[in-house]
Design a protein around this motif. Structure first.
Motif, PDB file in Angstrom:
ATOM      1  N   GLN A 179      -5.433  12.989  -4.874  1.00  0.00           N
ATOM      2  CA  GLN A 179      -4.797  12.951  -3.561  1.00  0.00           C
ATOM      3  C   GLN A 179      -3.293  12.742  -3.636  1.00  0.00           C
ATOM      4  O   GLN A 179      -2.599  12.855  -2.636  1.00  0.00           O
ATOM      5  CB  GLN A 179      -5.429  11.841  -2.713  1.00  0.00           C
ATOM      6  CG  GLN A 179      -6.798  12.244  -2.202  1.00  0.00           C
ATOM      7  CD  GLN A 179      -7.697  11.069  -1.940  1.00  0.00           C
ATOM      8  OE1 GLN A 179      -7.226   9.950  -1.774  1.00  0.00           O
ATOM      9  NE2 GLN A 179      -8.995  11.305  -1.912  1.00  0.00           N
ATOM     10  N   HIS A 180      -2.794  12.412  -4.822  1.00  0.00           N
ATOM     11  CA  HIS A 180      -1.354  12.191  -4.993  1.00  0.00           C
ATOM     12  C   HIS A 180      -0.884  12.907  -6.247  1.00  0.00           C
ATOM     13  O   HIS A 180      -0.540  12.258  -7.224  1.00  0.00           O
ATOM     14  CB  HIS A 180      -1.043  10.704  -5.128  1.00  0.00           C
ATOM     15  CG  HIS A 180      -1.737   9.845  -4.134  1.00  0.00           C
ATOM     16  ND1 HIS A 180      -1.207   9.598  -2.894  1.00  0.00           N
ATOM     17  CD2 HIS A 180      -2.923   9.213  -4.174  1.00  0.00           C
ATOM     18  CE1 HIS A 180      -2.053   8.819  -2.221  1.00  0.00           C
ATOM     19  NE2 HIS A 180      -3.091   8.572  -2.976  1.00  0.00           N
TER      20      HIS A 180
ATOM     21  N   TYR B  20      -3.661   3.864  -8.936  1.00  0.00           N
ATOM     22  CA  TYR B  20      -4.890   3.265  -8.405  1.00  0.00           C
ATOM     23  C   TYR B  20      -4.846   1.757  -8.644  1.00  0.00           C
ATOM     24  O   TYR B  20      -4.600   1.312  -9.765  1.00  0.00           O
ATOM     25  CB  TYR B  20      -6.113   3.869  -9.097  1.00  0.00           C
ATOM     26  CG  TYR B  20      -7.395   3.119  -8.843  1.00  0.00           C
ATOM     27  CD1 TYR B  20      -7.891   2.964  -7.542  1.00  0.00           C
ATOM     28  CD2 TYR B  20      -8.127   2.544  -9.886  1.00  0.00           C
ATOM     29  CE1 TYR B  20      -9.067   2.277  -7.300  1.00  0.00           C
ATOM     30  CE2 TYR B  20      -9.314   1.861  -9.651  1.00  0.00           C
ATOM     31  CZ  TYR B  20      -9.776   1.724  -8.358  1.00  0.00           C
ATOM     32  OH  TYR B  20     -10.940   1.035  -8.111  1.00  0.00           O
TER      33      TYR B  20
ATOM     34  N   ARG C  93      -9.819  10.024  -8.289  1.00  0.00           N
ATOM     35  CA  ARG C  93      -9.781  10.275  -6.851  1.00  0.00           C
ATOM     36  C   ARG C  93      -8.387  10.029  -6.284  1.00  0.00           C
ATOM     37  O   ARG C  93      -7.894  10.792  -5.468  1.00  0.00           O
ATOM     38  CB  ARG C  93     -10.810   9.383  -6.163  1.00  0.00           C
ATOM     39  CG  ARG C  93     -11.035   9.750  -4.736  1.00  0.00           C
ATOM     40  CD  ARG C  93     -12.460   9.463  -4.337  1.00  0.00           C
ATOM     41  NE  ARG C  93     -12.733  10.030  -3.040  1.00  0.00           N
ATOM     42  CZ  ARG C  93     -13.909   9.996  -2.438  1.00  0.00           C
ATOM     43  NH1 ARG C  93     -14.934   9.439  -3.041  1.00  0.00           N
ATOM     44  NH2 ARG C  93     -14.078  10.514  -1.248  1.00  0.00           N
ATOM     45  N   VAL C  94      -7.779   8.948  -6.716  1.00  0.00           N
ATOM     46  CA  VAL C  94      -6.402   8.682  -6.264  1.00  0.00           C
ATOM     47  C   VAL C  94      -5.474   9.793  -6.762  1.00  0.00           C
ATOM     48  O   VAL C  94      -4.652  10.324  -6.012  1.00  0.00           O
ATOM     49  CB  VAL C  94      -5.915   7.307  -6.778  1.00  0.00           C
ATOM     50  CG1 VAL C  94      -4.417   7.145  -6.551  1.00  0.00           C
ATOM     51  CG2 VAL C  94      -6.678   6.191  -6.086  1.00  0.00           C
TER      52      VAL C  94
ATOM     53  N   HIS D  65      -6.425  -0.513  -3.512  1.00  0.00           N
ATOM     54  CA  HIS D  65      -7.405   0.481  -3.068  1.00  0.00           C
ATOM     55  C   HIS D  65      -8.789  -0.140  -2.950  1.00  0.00           C
ATOM     56  O   HIS D  65      -9.485   0.084  -1.966  1.00  0.00           O
ATOM     57  CB  HIS D  65      -7.473   1.661  -4.049  1.00  0.00           C
ATOM     58  CG  HIS D  65      -6.256   2.526  -4.035  1.00  0.00           C
ATOM     59  ND1 HIS D  65      -5.164   2.278  -4.830  1.00  0.00           N
ATOM     60  CD2 HIS D  65      -5.945   3.634  -3.329  1.00  0.00           C
ATOM     61  CE1 HIS D  65      -4.238   3.196  -4.603  1.00  0.00           C
ATOM     62  NE2 HIS D  65      -4.688   4.027  -3.703  1.00  0.00           N
ATOM     63  N   ASP D  66      -9.187  -0.873  -3.975  1.00  0.00           N
ATOM     64  CA  ASP D  66     -10.553  -1.407  -4.012  1.00  0.00           C
ATOM     65  C   ASP D  66     -10.556  -2.881  -4.366  1.00  0.00           C
ATOM     66  O   ASP D  66      -9.872  -3.305  -5.302  1.00  0.00           O
ATOM     67  CB  ASP D  66     -11.389  -0.683  -5.084  1.00  0.00           C
ATOM     68  CG  ASP D  66     -11.676   0.763  -4.726  1.00  0.00           C
ATOM     69  OD1 ASP D  66     -11.830   1.054  -3.527  1.00  0.00           O
ATOM     70  OD2 ASP D  66     -11.759   1.585  -5.643  1.00  0.00           O
TER      71      ASP D  66
ATOM     72  N   ILE E 270       0.713   4.253  -2.671  1.00  0.00           N
ATOM     73  CA  ILE E 270       0.480   5.640  -2.255  1.00  0.00           C
ATOM     74  C   ILE E 270       1.587   6.533  -2.794  1.00  0.00           C
ATOM     75  O   ILE E 270       1.341   7.601  -3.352  1.00  0.00           O
ATOM     76  CB  ILE E 270       0.398   5.739  -0.712  1.00  0.00           C
ATOM     77  CG1 ILE E 270      -0.886   5.095  -0.198  1.00  0.00           C
ATOM     78  CG2 ILE E 270       0.494   7.190  -0.256  1.00  0.00           C
ATOM     79  CD1 ILE E 270      -0.970   4.988   1.316  1.00  0.00           C
TER      80      ILE E 270
ATOM     81  N   ARG F 214       0.846  -1.209   0.000  1.00  0.00           N
ATOM     82  CA  ARG F 214       0.000   0.000   0.000  1.00  0.00           C
ATOM     83  C   ARG F 214       0.878   1.255   0.000  1.00  0.00           C
ATOM     84  O   ARG F 214       0.563   2.238  -0.671  1.00  0.00           O
ATOM     85  CB  ARG F 214      -0.931  -0.044   1.220  1.00  0.00           C
ATOM     86  CG  ARG F 214      -1.937   1.093   1.297  1.00  0.00           C
ATOM     87  CD  ARG F 214      -3.051   0.788   2.286  1.00  0.00           C
ATOM     88  NE  ARG F 214      -3.965  -0.187   1.720  1.00  0.00           N
ATOM     89  CZ  ARG F 214      -4.217  -1.381   2.243  1.00  0.00           C
ATOM     90  NH1 ARG F 214      -3.652  -1.747   3.382  1.00  0.00           N
ATOM     91  NH2 ARG F 214      -5.033  -2.198   1.620  1.00  0.00           N
ATOM     92  N   GLN F 215       1.955   1.213   0.766  1.00  0.00           N
ATOM     93  CA  GLN F 215       2.860   2.371   0.785  1.00  0.00           C
ATOM     94  C   GLN F 215       3.446   2.640  -0.598  1.00  0.00           C
ATOM     95  O   GLN F 215       3.537   3.782  -1.033  1.00  0.00           O
ATOM     96  CB  GLN F 215       3.992   2.158   1.810  1.00  0.00           C
ATOM     97  CG  GLN F 215       3.548   2.266   3.263  1.00  0.00           C
ATOM     98  CD  GLN F 215       2.929   3.611   3.594  1.00  0.00           C
ATOM     99  OE1 GLN F 215       3.277   4.636   3.033  1.00  0.00           O
ATOM    100  NE2 GLN F 215       1.959   3.610   4.508  1.00  0.00           N
TER     101      GLN F 215
ATOM    102  N   ARG G  79     -12.601   6.588  -9.766  1.00  0.00           N
ATOM    103  CA  ARG G  79     -11.659   6.077  -8.751  1.00  0.00           C
ATOM    104  C   ARG G  79     -10.225   6.465  -9.109  1.00  0.00           C
ATOM    105  O   ARG G  79      -9.428   6.831  -8.237  1.00  0.00           O
ATOM    106  CB  ARG G  79     -11.777   4.552  -8.603  1.00  0.00           C
ATOM    107  CG  ARG G  79     -13.153   4.052  -8.222  1.00  0.00           C
ATOM    108  CD  ARG G  79     -13.698   4.642  -6.961  1.00  0.00           C
ATOM    109  NE  ARG G  79     -13.135   4.039  -5.753  1.00  0.00           N
ATOM    110  CZ  ARG G  79     -13.340   4.510  -4.512  1.00  0.00           C
ATOM    111  NH1 ARG G  79     -14.051   5.606  -4.317  1.00  0.00           N
ATOM    112  NH2 ARG G  79     -12.805   3.917  -3.476  1.00  0.00           N
TER     113      ARG G  79
END
Lengths: 223, 223
Positions: free
Chosen positions: A220-221, A31, A216-217, A133-134, A26, A22-23, A213
């Motif tokens: 934020q990044h 995504y 959205r990612v 993410h999903d 991110i 996940r890191q 989606r």
């Protein structure tokens, strides 16, 4: 008893590796979607359709998970999208380590989306966090509307449910309202899409959601 | 090594019991919220405020979890809402069995909402599913904005984050934008509320959200 302990030790190790993945996701702003279903529900066909619609506007990578063969990877490769095949051998699911060990194949920071197509199985993949993410699950209407009660964990952890093969609804006994009601009882925020990956019916709502989606990612990044 | 196996065996058993609890909650149509934070972030004060605002219109029950004392349960009992206290003894979190063994205290099918206030701890409660609909976490601005990086699992599993004690923002070094950005990197769908449970500032948005969640469960489980 020993078997259970081994299994659950694996689960705890997996959670730790999933957070490591996940890191990565991110930091690189990609995504990541984990696509799950029972065998033959239409994951690869949905993925082909999704790539055909989006691959000209987004950089997409695919990881194919199967116990054996690279048949699905060959189908995806035909679309021109970079794909790797992971053969799990005896394992009925992908785990976070398998994903981690193959991430260096992709330039993650150049990808908008990474799709992981899991092994066809409604049980174990739900338990193994990959750092995505999903989680998205498919249920084919040919499988029957009783699945939420039988596989509650999968329905509980999914962000979205794709009810696939709706072109078969006239020919099967499948109570769409019941399936949706029972699914939302287990997961009240579940997004549900009714579509036919084969005919293309209902695909637009699914594609819009995927694009949302990714956006959205990205929001934020910022790269 | 033995300790790890015991711990993870507990986790697997917990997941199974949590799904059993979830079936109870689905069948009775009660919305269940698991409130979590580090010590002293303001869970009980937020709960007192929430009950004061909603208890005349909804039937609400509360389970208080603490290692020792029934101080929090006494505070909640003063609001007139039915409450039970679970003392976990040596355990730093509530688990699904503790919840299951106390559910018969309530008439679940007469409740609109059951709030479970977990033990003050940002680590273990995140790992123990209780069968709740939503995990909600509080972070006090007095604790610092570095917490998402330090406690990623909690931020990842939460449905909503309450940034509490914002009346203290002029007096502490807390970068709200950084905290929100880092939280959403771990959980892009996270709902975030900035409020002060003490002064009441920002409470309305939180209360509206809770009412929306109760309504959503109700709409899916008509009594």
């Amino acid at each position: 008893m020993h078997k259970i302990e081994v299994g659950t030790d694996i689960l705890a190790t997996n959670d730790s590796l999933a957070h490591h993945n996940r890191q990565h996701f991110i930091e690189t702003g990609v995504y990541v979607l984990n696509l799950m279903s029972g065998p033959g529900a239409g994951k690869t066909t949905l993925l082909e359709r999704t790539l055909a619609a989006l691959a000209d506007r987004y950089h997409i990578g695919v990881i194919e998970g199967d116990v054996q063969t690279r048949a699905d990877a060959d189908r995806i490769a035909a679309t021109g999208v970079p794909v790797i095949q992971i053969n799990t051998g005896s394992a009925c699911h992908l785990d976070a380590r398998m994903i981690h060990d193959h991430l260096d194949v992709f330039e993650l920071d150049e990808l908008d989306m990474l799709v992981i197509e899991n092994v066809g199985n409604l049980v174990c993949p739900a338990e193994f966090d990959l750092g995505e993410h999903d989680k998205v699950m498919l249920l084919s209407v040919a499988e029957g509307a009783d699945k939420p009660g039988k596989y509650p964990v999968m329905f509980h952890v999914a962000k979205a449910l794709v009810l696939n093969k709706i072109d078969l609804l006239p020919y099967v006994d499948f109570d769409v309202e019941r399936a949706e009601r029972d699914s939302r009882a287990l997961n009240m925020d579940l997004e549900i899409f009714r579509l036919s990956a084969r005919t293309g019916q209902g695909l637009d709502a699914w594609l819009s959601w995927v694009e949302g989606r990714i956006a959205r990612v990205r929001s934020q990044h910022p790269r």
